[in-house]
Design a protein around this motif. Structure first.
Motif, mmCIF file in Angstrom:
data_model
loop_
_atom_site.group_PDB
_atom_site.id
_atom_site.type_symbol
_atom_site.label_atom_id
_atom_site.label_comp_id
_atom_site.label_asym_id
_atom_site.label_seq_id
_atom_site.Cartn_x
_atom_site.Cartn_y
_atom_site.Cartn_z
ATOM 1 N N SER A 199 0.828 -1.211 0.000
ATOM 2 C CA SER A 199 0.000 0.000 0.000
ATOM 3 C C SER A 199 0.858 1.256 0.000
ATOM 4 N N ILE A 200 0.271 2.349 -0.450
ATOM 5 C CA ILE A 200 0.962 3.643 -0.362
ATOM 6 C C ILE A 200 1.148 4.061 1.106
ATOM 7 N N GLY A 217 -6.792 7.277 -0.498
ATOM 8 C CA GLY A 217 -6.195 6.081 -1.107
ATOM 9 C C GLY A 217 -7.077 5.495 -2.197
ATOM 10 N N VAL A 218 -8.405 5.515 -1.970
ATOM 11 C CA VAL A 218 -9.330 4.994 -2.986
ATOM 12 C C VAL A 218 -9.193 5.815 -4.266
ATOM 13 N N LYS A 219 -9.097 7.145 -4.102
ATOM 14 C CA LYS A 219 -8.935 8.028 -5.275
ATOM 15 C C LYS A 219 -7.660 7.686 -6.042
ATOM 16 N N GLN A 220 -6.628 7.298 -5.285
ATOM 17 C CA GLN A 220 -5.333 6.989 -5.906
ATOM 18 C C GLN A 220 -5.233 5.522 -6.329
ATOM 19 N N SER A 225 -6.426 0.416 0.305
ATOM 20 C CA SER A 225 -7.506 1.360 0.622
ATOM 21 C C SER A 225 -8.825 0.902 0.007
ATOM 22 N N ILE A 226 -8.756 0.401 -1.214
ATOM 23 C CA ILE A 226 -9.972 -0.079 -1.886
ATOM 24 C C ILE A 226 -10.554 -1.266 -1.126
ATOM 25 N N LYS A 227 -9.687 -2.159 -0.666
ATOM 26 C CA LYS A 227 -10.176 -3.306 0.097
ATOM 27 C C LYS A 227 -10.903 -2.848 1.375
ATOM 28 N N VAL A 228 -10.269 -1.946 2.107
ATOM 29 C CA VAL A 228 -10.862 -1.430 3.350
ATOM 30 C C VAL A 228 -12.203 -0.742 3.053
ATOM 31 N N PHE A 229 -12.205 0.083 2.018
ATOM 32 C CA PHE A 229 -13.419 0.810 1.650
ATOM 33 C C PHE A 229 -14.551 -0.164 1.307
ATOM 34 N N ASN A 230 -14.200 -1.248 0.596
ATOM 35 C CA ASN A 230 -15.221 -2.226 0.210
ATOM 36 C C ASN A 230 -15.794 -2.977 1.409
ATOM 37 N N ILE A 231 -14.954 -3.251 2.399
ATOM 38 C CA ILE A 231 -15.466 -3.887 3.624
ATOM 39 C C ILE A 231 -16.453 -2.936 4.307
#
Lengths: 309, 309
Positions: A199-200, A217-220, A225-231
């Motif tokens: 991850s960044i 992080g999702v924007k980037q 970050s995408i995984k966390v956001f999806n959870i």
């Protein structure tokens, strides 16, 4: 035209203005900090009321905390408010008619009467912010319960991961779906999932990762970050399915700062693919930060003034 | 005195009798098997109605499945009922006034009007049987939702263990708290927990363990059975906390075959130690197997006859 002084009392700020019976603002919206002392708070209330008392028909309060069934006092503990707040009888502040309502209920009423759920007699408004709150409209009436405390949406249980909530319970919706919940999910994922190594944010300590980091992080397109956001999104969807299956509402309206990061079309589709009742609309709130003032003013008009015309 | 013919239509049996407006039975309760064919079912309805039509004021049906808002038809799919059941307009069966209601809603109404929740304007009745159902009374009114499908208590989500529900979703209350849920918990525990090796059932295949085995095992103080039973109980408590936090009800009434295995004092204490609203009473149902007939008759009286007196 009726004139209602409406005051929104939160843990950090107090907003107030005069509104008409349709929820239009008639005066500039003013803002004060919430004091830590109950006597200071009462003085602020009295000063606000003094400035408008001659021109208004009633006073409305939207407040943090659960409100009693006669809409005169705050009943349940409100840790962010000054000590003694629960013993204040709001009707003693003035000779004008007074009506107080929980802020989440007032916001739901505003969405129902003038906002995103206008005309929908069965609708739920959920606030996704630091915590999770909610107000429920059932057949055009506010759900209050036996003591005025109904609608504790933040404390429904979801298919959780054994997370402790501030309320003392486990796996409450709030502990996952709030901004704080997103942060905890981020920190847990950083600790236990290898995806964090690429991850960044890999050079950050897990405990230092913030809600904002994940949104950024999702924007980037950061995979962690995408995984966390999806959870987080999945946790929200689970709670919305739960509420849909109980209430069979026309709509669920999402307000609060975290709501702006959701793709409503996607959430609605996911909820409707699993609910066992009939399709529900999931929409962003429209009344914004002033929904408490608007809803409280409309309720005060309806309960105190409408029948006397 | 009003006379209401009340018919309780389930997937396996049909019960019927004539009741007065207070829910008293005026005739012997009769019982028939539910046929698999819709025309046979319609004929049974017509025969029942024919036998009583001259002496009654209205006809009530309590039925499996969700009922439309005008209380004339079953709306949602009911896999246990004959094909075509959903297209039957019950008002075409007779010239007398007809009122139909979902059986769980009718049972909740019976508990509210004449049973364990008498006089409690905010109360929930949960049925724990092969599945889990529920009916909600909010401020003295049945919760129906936008399409009549509200109250799908079985499909709220609880802090689950990734269990698939019959509805296609995951972690539904029904998949844990029903009799079937208890059996699945028993089978999972037998497969994955060493405690099974010292159980009185250790020579059984996990898939052969039944709900009854666990109930019997608890009586015999079998540690494995007690463990399974406690998981089941905890799952029920989680669901009840969830409902309490949303509705702030005066009581939750438990009906259905599985309810008789609960210690109500213990469950009430556990729910009240974690709920964030105010204390709720948890009580066994009182209207028994005839609650559907009683509730439907009382609703039919209130909706069709009361205002015409």
């Amino acid at each position: 035209m009726s004139k209602i002084l409406s005051v929104d009392v939160g843990g950090t700020k107090i907003l107030y203005s005069v509104l008409d019976e349709k929820g239009n603002f008639l005066t500039e919206i003013k803002r004060l900090s919430t004091p830590k002392n109950i006597n200071e708070l009462i003085n602020i209330f009295k000063n606000i009321i003094n400035s408008y008392e001659r021109e208004i028909d009633a006073i409305a309060f939207a407040t943090a905390g659960a409100v009693n069934l006669s809409n005169t006092r705050v009943e349940s503990s409100t840790p962010n408010m000054p000590k003694g707040y629960n013993s204040l009888d709001f009707t003693t502040l003035t000779n004008k008619p007074v009506y107080i309502e929980n802020d989440a209920n007032a916001a739901a009423w505003a969405e129902y009467k003038t906002g995103a759920a206008k005309g929908e007699n069965n609708t739920i408004t959920i606030t996704l912010g630091t915590g999770v709150g909610g107000g429920f409209i059932v057949d055009g009436r506010l759900l209050r319960g036996k003591s005025g405390r109904a609608g504790e949406t933040g404390h429904i249980k979801i298919n959780g991961r054994n997370r402790r909530c501030n309320c003392g319970g486990k796996n409450c919706f709030e502990s996952y779906a709030s901004g704080t919940g997103l942060k905890i999910t981020a920190q847990e994922t950083a600790q236990f999932d290898e995806i964090f190594q690429s991850s960044i944010y890999k050079n950050k300590l897990p405990d230092d990762i913030t809600t904002y980091d994940i949104i950024e992080g999702v924007k980037q397109k950061d995979s962690y970050s995408i995984k966390v956001f999806n959870i987080w999104k999945h946790d929200i969807i689970t709670g919305l399915i739960c509420l849909t299956n109980i209430f069979d509402p026309e709509s669920i309206i999402i307000s609060g700062g975290m709501g702006e990061f959701l793709n409503y079309e996607e959430i609605e589709k996911a909820v409707n693919s699993e609910n066992v009742v009939s399709p529900v609309k999931i929409k962003p709130a429209r009344s914004g930060n002033y929904s408490g003032m608007i809803g409280a003013a409309l309720l005060a008009y309806e309960k105190l003034l409408y029948n006397k015309k």
